[in-house]
Design a protein around this motif. Structure first.
Motif, PDB file in Angstrom:
ATOM      1  N   ASP A 250      23.678 -57.770  27.186  1.00  0.00           N
ATOM      2  CA  ASP A 250      22.767 -58.465  28.088  1.00  0.00           C
ATOM      3  C   ASP A 250      22.153 -57.417  29.003  1.00  0.00           C
ATOM      4  O   ASP A 250      22.846 -56.864  29.859  1.00  0.00           O
ATOM      5  N   GLY A 251      20.890 -57.114  28.790  1.00  0.00           N
ATOM      6  CA  GLY A 251      20.280 -56.023  29.540  1.00  0.00           C
ATOM      7  C   GLY A 251      21.012 -54.735  29.202  1.00  0.00           C
ATOM      8  O   GLY A 251      21.235 -54.417  28.044  1.00  0.00           O
ATOM      9  N   GLY A 252      21.450 -54.013  30.214  1.00  0.00           N
ATOM     10  CA  GLY A 252      22.177 -52.772  29.975  1.00  0.00           C
ATOM     11  C   GLY A 252      23.674 -52.992  29.790  1.00  0.00           C
ATOM     12  O   GLY A 252      24.410 -52.052  29.496  1.00  0.00           O
ATOM     13  N   PRO A 270      29.392 -43.703  25.290  1.00  0.00           N
ATOM     14  CA  PRO A 270      28.530 -43.285  24.188  1.00  0.00           C
ATOM     15  C   PRO A 270      28.398 -44.339  23.078  1.00  0.00           C
ATOM     16  O   PRO A 270      27.474 -44.279  22.269  1.00  0.00           O
ATOM     17  N   ARG A 271      29.309 -45.319  23.068  1.00  0.00           N
ATOM     18  CA  ARG A 271      29.263 -46.334  21.999  1.00  0.00           C
ATOM     19  C   ARG A 271      28.404 -47.537  22.375  1.00  0.00           C
ATOM     20  O   ARG A 271      28.260 -48.475  21.589  1.00  0.00           O
ATOM     21  N   LEU A 272      27.848 -47.484  23.590  1.00  0.00           N
ATOM     22  CA  LEU A 272      27.162 -48.663  24.134  1.00  0.00           C
ATOM     23  C   LEU A 272      26.047 -49.197  23.221  1.00  0.00           C
ATOM     24  O   LEU A 272      26.010 -50.387  22.896  1.00  0.00           O
ATOM     25  N   ALA A 273      25.163 -48.296  22.778  1.00  0.00           N
ATOM     26  CA  ALA A 273      24.009 -48.722  21.983  1.00  0.00           C
ATOM     27  C   ALA A 273      24.453 -49.283  20.642  1.00  0.00           C
ATOM     28  O   ALA A 273      23.963 -50.336  20.194  1.00  0.00           O
ATOM     29  N   ALA A 274      25.432 -48.599  20.012  1.00  0.00           N
ATOM     30  CA  ALA A 274      25.896 -49.056  18.696  1.00  0.00           C
ATOM     31  C   ALA A 274      26.530 -50.438  18.811  1.00  0.00           C
ATOM     32  O   ALA A 274      26.346 -51.301  17.950  1.00  0.00           O
TER      33      ALA A 274
END
Ligand SMILES: Nc1ncnc2c1ncn2[C@@H]1O[C@H](COP(=O)(O)OP(=O)(O)OP(=O)(O)O)[C@@H](O)[C@H]1O
Length: 443
Positions: A250-252, A270-274
């Protein structure tokens, strides 16, 4: 010493049971490779195929890179030790050890010398005149090993050789067996359904499920970096916490929603986008007890989970604390370990339309299987394929969404107390609905 390999090894019995399903693995020269899996997963059949006691339906067995499918058991020069030792009760220890040498037509002097040498090596030189019934379980085990190595085998196949020994002695013998195999530098395939035994003894562990190889690697790797939910669930004591979850982005912000609680990833993870790319996906969240650490309710900087202490199992130096959390255990079938693995039947594979490219489907589509019988597998020797020692725990009321946490003894909580645990995100494992590992650090 020889390297032992299987190449797409498959064994379908006449009644249609797929005991071994497209297994390719290698025990390197001098390596101690443990085949680990629940009862009925095909471990013993692999050993029998390697020994030449069983003929493969397809695929090959290789010794030092050479296909030995047509080679007689005796000519393979591989020694097998089974769980019942099969010592001859009316023969002395010396006669038992010398028995395979007599069959090789060695002279009595040669036999006596070799028996003495092997007995010395195994520390049983003072037992040579005894009969098996006058030996302890551990001593019988050593005699069986001595008999197996008397012929100077090129490799060892050990099928649950410690299963008839009581728990205390087991740990001692397990070290003995591994030490001996390493000292002799004999390539060894060792079968067990006991995961702690496998982790303690192996150079590498091959985890099998329903005749298929799930993962092969050094103990630390299969434990820390399991390729599947099954491997994560099967390895480790206490059992890995396996929770139902869903990914929400949700958003960032990205969170793992565990029903009544969430684990939020830090914004610089670092895994946030994936993980965000899997928004709304249902997952299994696996957390080993050692990935959770009790903390003060308001002290943690990172993500925490909260629960109430339901039970405390004191192990002396530490306790296993069970927390009720309101979260749900995963429902993915691969995580269920309570029942013997009844394996696959050819009729399941052939009935599976449209074809899904199952490897044995093509090899075997000409075979006409008998009806599947709903009886438990004949080889199931325990009621439960897994952790027989956990019997008492399993018969207790199932507690949904329980978390098991290790707590050092001096800081034991009381039953009913609230507890907050910090989650080590580096040790959090995610699996998809099919039980496959979701790796967020790789594309
Ligand atoms: N001769 C046979 N005929 C039919 N099915 C068989 C035969 N031998 C084994 N099986 C079946 O093949 C599957 C694999 O058996 P196997 O003995 O290799 O398993 P395992 O992993 O060694 O089990 P355990 O730990 O109980 O020894 C099981 O479903 C078993 O019932």
């Amino acid at each position: 010493m020889v390297a032992i390999a299987t190449d797409r090894l498959t064994k379908v019995f006449d009644d249609g049971t797929i005991a071994v399903d497209d297994v390719s693995l290698e025990a390197r020269s001098g390596e101690f490779l443990v085949l680990l899996g629940p009862t009925g997963c095909g471990k013993s059949t692999i050993l029998r195929l390697v020994a030449g006691l069983e003929e493969a339906t397809s695929g090959h067995v290789l010794l030092d890179g050479e296909v030995v499918d047509g080679l007689d058991t005796r000519d393979r020069r591989i020694a097998m030790v089974f769980q019942d030792y099969a010592l001859y009760p009316h023969l002395t220890v010396a006669q038992n050890i010398g028995f395979p040498l007599r069959a090789e037509h060695e002279t009595p002097d040669e036999i006596t010398a070799r028996v003495a040498e092997v007995a010395e090596e195994l520390g049983i030189a003072d037992l040579l005149r005894r009969l098996p019934r006058h030996l302890s379980g551990g001593q019988r085990q050593r005699v069986a090993m001595a008999r197996a190595i008397a012929r100077r085998p090129r490799a060892f196949l050990l099928d649950e050789p410690l299963s008839n020994v009581d728990a205390g002695l087991r740990a001692e013998l397990r070290a003995d067996v591994a030490t001996l195999a390493r000292r002799l530098r004999v390539t060894t395939l060792y079968v067990t359904h006991d995961q702690s035994e496998a982790l303690a003894m192996a150079d590498r562990v091959a985890v099998l499920r329903r005749g298929r190889l799930e993962q092969i690697g050094p103990p630390g790797q299969v434990y820390d970096d399991p390729a599947s939910l099954f491997v994560a669930a099967f390895l480790g004591t206490p059992r890995t916490n396996l929770l139902q979850g869903a990914v929400y982005a949700d958003g960032g912000r990205v969170v793992l929603d565990l029903g009544s609680q969430v684990i939020e990833l830090p914004s610089d993870d670092p895994r946030l986008a994936a993980l965000a790319a899997r928004h709304t996906e249902r997952v299994t969240v696996a957390l080993r007890a050692d990935a959770l650490a009790p903390v003060a309710a308001d002290a943690a900087a990172g993500p925490v989970l909260r629960g109430a202490v339901r039970a405390i199992e004191n192990l002396g130096h530490e306790a296993l604390v069970r927390l009720t959390t309101g979260m749900l255990p995963t429902s993915v079938p691969e995580s269920r370990l309570e029942l013997p693995d009844t394996g696959q039947h050819l009729s399941d594979v052939l009935a599976d339309e449209p074809p899904r490219g199952h490897p044995v489907r093509h090899t075997l589509s000409r075979m006409i299987p008998h009806q599947r019988q709903d009886e438990p597998p004949a080889t199931a020797r325990t009621e439960y394929g897994f952790y027989p020692v956990y019997e008492a725990e399993r018969s207790a009321e199932p507690s949904p969404g329980e978390l098991v946490v290790r707590v050092p003894s001096p800081r034991l909580p009381r039953r009913g107390e609230p507890m907050t645990v910090a989650v080590d995100l580096d040790r959090l494992l995610l699996f998809d609905r099919g039980g496959a590992r979701i790796r967020l650090d790789r594309p």
